[in-house]
Design a protein around this motif. Structure first.
Motif, mmCIF file in Angstrom:
data_model
loop_
_atom_site.group_PDB
_atom_site.id
_atom_site.type_symbol
_atom_site.label_atom_id
_atom_site.label_comp_id
_atom_site.label_asym_id
_atom_site.label_seq_id
_atom_site.Cartn_x
_atom_site.Cartn_y
_atom_site.Cartn_z
ATOM 1 N N VAL A 13 0.845 -1.192 0.000
ATOM 2 C CA VAL A 13 0.000 0.000 0.000
ATOM 3 C C VAL A 13 0.881 1.244 0.000
ATOM 4 C CG1 VAL A 13 -0.157 -0.030 2.535
ATOM 5 C CG2 VAL A 13 -1.874 1.181 1.231
ATOM 6 N N ASN A 14 0.428 2.288 -0.688
ATOM 7 C CA ASN A 14 1.130 3.557 -0.629
ATOM 8 C C ASN A 14 0.732 4.282 0.653
ATOM 9 O OD1 ASN A 14 2.299 3.172 -3.164
ATOM 10 N ND2 ASN A 14 0.461 3.931 -4.191
ATOM 11 N N GLN A 15 1.609 5.124 1.158
ATOM 12 C CA GLN A 15 1.339 5.843 2.408
ATOM 13 C C GLN A 15 0.066 6.682 2.298
ATOM 14 O OE1 GLN A 15 2.726 5.627 5.277
ATOM 15 N NE2 GLN A 15 4.715 4.678 4.973
ATOM 16 N N CYS A 16 -0.236 7.161 1.096
ATOM 17 C CA CYS A 16 -1.368 8.084 0.920
ATOM 18 C C CYS A 16 -2.686 7.371 0.616
ATOM 19 C CB CYS A 16 -1.057 9.072 -0.213
ATOM 20 S SG CYS A 16 0.484 9.946 0.050
ATOM 21 N N THR A 17 -2.631 6.093 0.244
ATOM 22 C CA THR A 17 -3.860 5.409 -0.156
ATOM 23 C C THR A 17 -4.276 4.375 0.878
ATOM 24 O OG1 THR A 17 -2.617 3.737 -1.375
ATOM 25 C CG2 THR A 17 -3.328 5.665 -2.601
ATOM 26 N N LYS A 18 -5.520 3.932 0.792
ATOM 27 C CA LYS A 18 -6.034 2.906 1.695
ATOM 28 C C LYS A 18 -6.560 1.739 0.863
ATOM 29 C CE LYS A 18 -6.915 5.740 5.714
ATOM 30 N NZ LYS A 18 -7.735 5.870 6.926
ATOM 31 N N ILE A 19 -6.636 0.567 1.504
ATOM 32 C CA ILE A 19 -7.063 -0.655 0.831
ATOM 33 C C ILE A 19 -8.576 -0.827 0.955
ATOM 34 C CG2 ILE A 19 -6.748 -3.161 0.740
ATOM 35 C CD1 ILE A 19 -4.240 -1.684 -0.003
ATOM 36 N N THR A 20 -9.188 -1.350 -0.099
ATOM 37 C CA THR A 20 -10.650 -1.545 -0.083
ATOM 38 C C THR A 20 -11.046 -3.016 -0.241
ATOM 39 O OG1 THR A 20 -10.741 -1.119 -2.466
ATOM 40 C CG2 THR A 20 -11.095 0.764 -1.010
ATOM 41 N N THR A 21 -10.070 -3.900 -0.519
ATOM 42 C CA THR A 21 -10.394 -5.329 -0.669
ATOM 43 C C THR A 21 -10.315 -6.016 0.695
ATOM 44 O OG1 THR A 21 -8.070 -5.751 -1.175
ATOM 45 C CG2 THR A 21 -9.570 -5.509 -3.041
ATOM 46 N N VAL A 22 -11.191 -6.993 0.902
ATOM 47 C CA VAL A 22 -11.262 -7.664 2.203
ATOM 48 C C VAL A 22 -10.481 -8.970 2.176
ATOM 49 C CG1 VAL A 22 -12.808 -8.649 3.929
ATOM 50 C CG2 VAL A 22 -13.521 -6.643 2.642
ATOM 51 N N PRO A 57 -12.746 -3.839 12.781
ATOM 52 C CA PRO A 57 -14.113 -3.416 12.435
ATOM 53 C C PRO A 57 -14.227 -2.716 11.085
ATOM 54 C CG PRO A 57 -13.627 -2.867 14.712
ATOM 55 C CD PRO A 57 -12.352 -3.370 14.118
ATOM 56 N N GLU A 58 -13.192 -1.917 10.724
ATOM 57 C CA GLU A 58 -13.275 -1.159 9.464
ATOM 58 C C GLU A 58 -13.251 -2.069 8.236
ATOM 59 O OE1 GLU A 58 -8.945 -0.439 11.001
ATOM 60 O OE2 GLU A 58 -10.944 -0.785 11.830
ATOM 61 N N MET A 59 -12.911 -3.343 8.418
ATOM 62 C CA MET A 59 -12.915 -4.279 7.292
ATOM 63 C C MET A 59 -14.307 -4.861 7.045
ATOM 64 S SD MET A 59 -9.294 -6.228 8.002
ATOM 65 C CE MET A 59 -8.810 -6.667 6.329
ATOM 66 N N PHE A 60 -15.263 -4.517 7.922
ATOM 67 C CA PHE A 60 -16.633 -5.028 7.784
ATOM 68 C C PHE A 60 -17.647 -3.923 7.474
ATOM 69 C CE2 PHE A 60 -14.448 -8.127 10.454
ATOM 70 C CZ PHE A 60 -14.747 -9.307 9.791
ATOM 71 N N TYR A 61 -17.134 -2.759 7.066
ATOM 72 C CA TYR A 61 -18.047 -1.682 6.662
ATOM 73 C C TYR A 61 -18.868 -2.154 5.459
ATOM 74 C CZ TYR A 61 -15.384 1.637 9.579
ATOM 75 O OH TYR A 61 -14.786 2.287 10.627
ATOM 76 N N PRO A 62 -20.000 -1.515 5.193
ATOM 77 C CA PRO A 62 -20.787 -1.889 4.000
ATOM 78 C C PRO A 62 -19.948 -1.771 2.732
ATOM 79 C CG PRO A 62 -22.030 -0.394 5.399
ATOM 80 C CD PRO A 62 -20.639 -0.442 5.962
ATOM 81 N N ARG A 63 -20.291 -2.595 1.743
ATOM 82 C CA ARG A 63 -19.546 -2.606 0.475
ATOM 83 C C ARG A 63 -19.513 -1.201 -0.130
ATOM 84 N NH1 ARG A 63 -20.827 -7.409 -3.597
ATOM 85 N NH2 ARG A 63 -20.025 -8.525 -1.796
ATOM 86 N N GLY A 64 -18.348 -0.804 -0.563
ATOM 87 C CA GLY A 64 -18.184 0.541 -1.117
ATOM 88 C C GLY A 64 -17.655 1.522 -0.087
ATOM 89 N N GLN A 65 -17.783 1.168 1.218
ATOM 90 C CA GLN A 65 -17.284 2.052 2.276
ATOM 91 C C GLN A 65 -16.042 1.489 2.965
ATOM 92 O OE1 GLN A 65 -20.388 3.302 5.047
ATOM 93 N NE2 GLN A 65 -21.932 3.107 3.450
ATOM 94 N N ILE A 66 -15.665 0.253 2.587
ATOM 95 C CA ILE A 66 -14.486 -0.377 3.208
ATOM 96 C C ILE A 66 -13.234 0.406 2.825
ATOM 97 C CG2 ILE A 66 -13.037 -2.448 3.261
ATOM 98 C CD1 ILE A 66 -15.605 -4.070 2.716
ATOM 99 N N CYS A 67 -12.486 0.787 3.848
ATOM 100 C CA CYS A 67 -11.288 1.603 3.615
ATOM 101 C C CYS A 67 -10.396 1.455 4.851
ATOM 102 C CB CYS A 67 -11.706 3.057 3.401
ATOM 103 S SG CYS A 67 -10.369 4.104 2.867
ATOM 104 N N TYR A 68 -9.236 0.855 4.690
ATOM 105 C CA TYR A 68 -8.398 0.627 5.873
ATOM 106 C C TYR A 68 -6.924 0.732 5.516
ATOM 107 C CZ TYR A 68 -7.987 -4.102 3.869
ATOM 108 O OH TYR A 68 -7.752 -5.161 3.033
ATOM 109 N N SER A 69 -6.093 0.747 6.564
ATOM 110 C CA SER A 69 -4.654 0.848 6.354
ATOM 111 C C SER A 69 -3.929 -0.004 7.400
ATOM 112 C CB SER A 69 -4.216 2.309 6.413
ATOM 113 O OG SER A 69 -2.871 2.425 5.962
ATOM 114 N N PHE A 70 -2.736 0.419 7.800
ATOM 115 C CA PHE A 70 -1.877 -0.386 8.673
ATOM 116 C C PHE A 70 -2.527 -0.721 10.010
ATOM 117 C CE2 PHE A 70 0.943 2.246 6.000
ATOM 118 C CZ PHE A 70 1.604 1.230 5.318
#
Length: 346
Positions: A124-133, A142-155
């Protein structure tokens, strides 16, 4: 002494796992850290891809939990410190592991912790976040279980997993009643309604640390080594000594004993359709058959196998280190010559 993992090419193609294997190899070739299971060599033959890694004889933390080991706070504090240093290193390389759990933490003979299994790790780039689970549900943030389209996580997801793991090591069970079979909606409900309970015997410092690692808000969660080092409950940790493995673990795996389940290991050997010790005979037979198997094989499958052979990256850490050392020596010699030349001119 090393450990060797081998993966059958045909099985990998059929299960669509080649991409993951290649990604794991690519990631591990660029890593070396005291608290990781480091890759030393990778090579292939007609049937298999091989990975040669550090041999750690202390077993994984899952095995020790299954043996009803209850780790002391001092032991868990050291595990947290060592794994945190490995996560900080991975963070510096822009890698999220995504599967921190007792099964993926191996102990050496002294009892130091090492992270293994980069099968679902991601860059992952420092500026971007991952959306795939990806991950193991009971340890996923918890942030990996947000509704589809809202998933956004990092380190931060790895640090949540570290919190769940630390709690489990201390208590023998996880802080939330979540299983691999739990539906995502049920897991979200658990995060919204459940309260993590802490036994009264636990120290205030440990409870406070686990609260910070298990903060449902990733912005408030401890998510980097600096935050952990600034945490008052760990003020007694000598971080340089931890990195150099000079802090002696309180829990030491039993030496001279197989720190894994022999029944499971034997089962795997029996179920292995193409065991390694019979490879020589199989390959000799293949040469004797003069390519009959190859001709009879599904054309599409053979194309994939040819691609695997072509794209596989052979790796030799010792040679890489030697080449780097020779390059540095050449550079040093060149600089010395330049300096000598300048001195002569002067």
């Amino acid at each position: 002494m090393y450990a060797m993992k081998y993966m059958n090419k045909q099985k990998c193609v059929e299960r669509n796992e080649v991409r993951n294997v290649f990604k794991e190899l690519q990631i591990m070739q660029g890593l070396e850290h005291p608290f990781l299971v480091n890759l030393w060599y990778s090579f292939q033959d007609e049937e298999d891809m091989f990975m040669v890694v550090d041999l750690l004889l202390g077993g994984d933390l899952r095995y020790h939990l299954q043996q009803n080991v209850r780790f002391s706070e001092a032991s868990v504090k050291l595990f947290i410190s060592e794994i945190a240093m490995a996560l900080d290193y991975l963070q510096s390389k822009n890698i999220i592991h995504r599967d921190i759990k007792p099964d993926n933490i191996l102990l050496d003979e002294q009892g130091h912790a090492h992270i293994t299994d980069f099968n679902i790790a991601t860059l992952v780039n420092q500026c971007t976040k991952i959306t795939t689970v990806a991950g193991t549900k009971p340890y996923m943030a918890p942030e990996m279980f947000y509704p589809r389209g809202q998933i956004c996580y990092s380190f931060g997801v790895d640090w949540w997993s570290l919190g769940v793991t630390a709690y489990e090591l201390l208590r023998g069970r996880r802080p939330f009643h979540i299983h691999s079979s739990s539906a995502a909606t049920d897991i979200v409900h658990v995060f919204h309604t459940a309260t993590v309970t802490f036994p009264p015997a636990w120290s205030k410092e440990m409870v406070s640390l686990l609260h910070k690692l298990l903060d449902r808000n990733p912005e408030e969660r401890i998510s980097c080594l600096k935050d952990l080092q600034n945490f008052s409950g760990l003020s007694d940790i000598n971080w340089d000594a931890v990195l150099q493995k000079k802090v002696i673990p309180q829990f030491t795996p039993t030496k001279g004993r197989l720190n894994c389940d022999p029944t499971f290991e034997l089962e795997e050997m029996i179920l292995e359709s193409k065991p390694l010790h019979k490879k020589k005979k199989r390959l000799a037979k293949r040469v004797k058959d003069n390519g009959k198997n190859r001709a009879a094989m599904n054309g599409n499958l053979q194309t994939h196998l040819d691609n695997v052979e072509r794209d596989f990256i052979v790796f030799n850490r010792e040679k890489s280190k030697q080449d780097l050392s020779e390059t540095q020596e050449d550079t040093s010699e060149a600089q010395t010559k330049d300096e000598d030349g300048q001195n002569n001119n002067l």
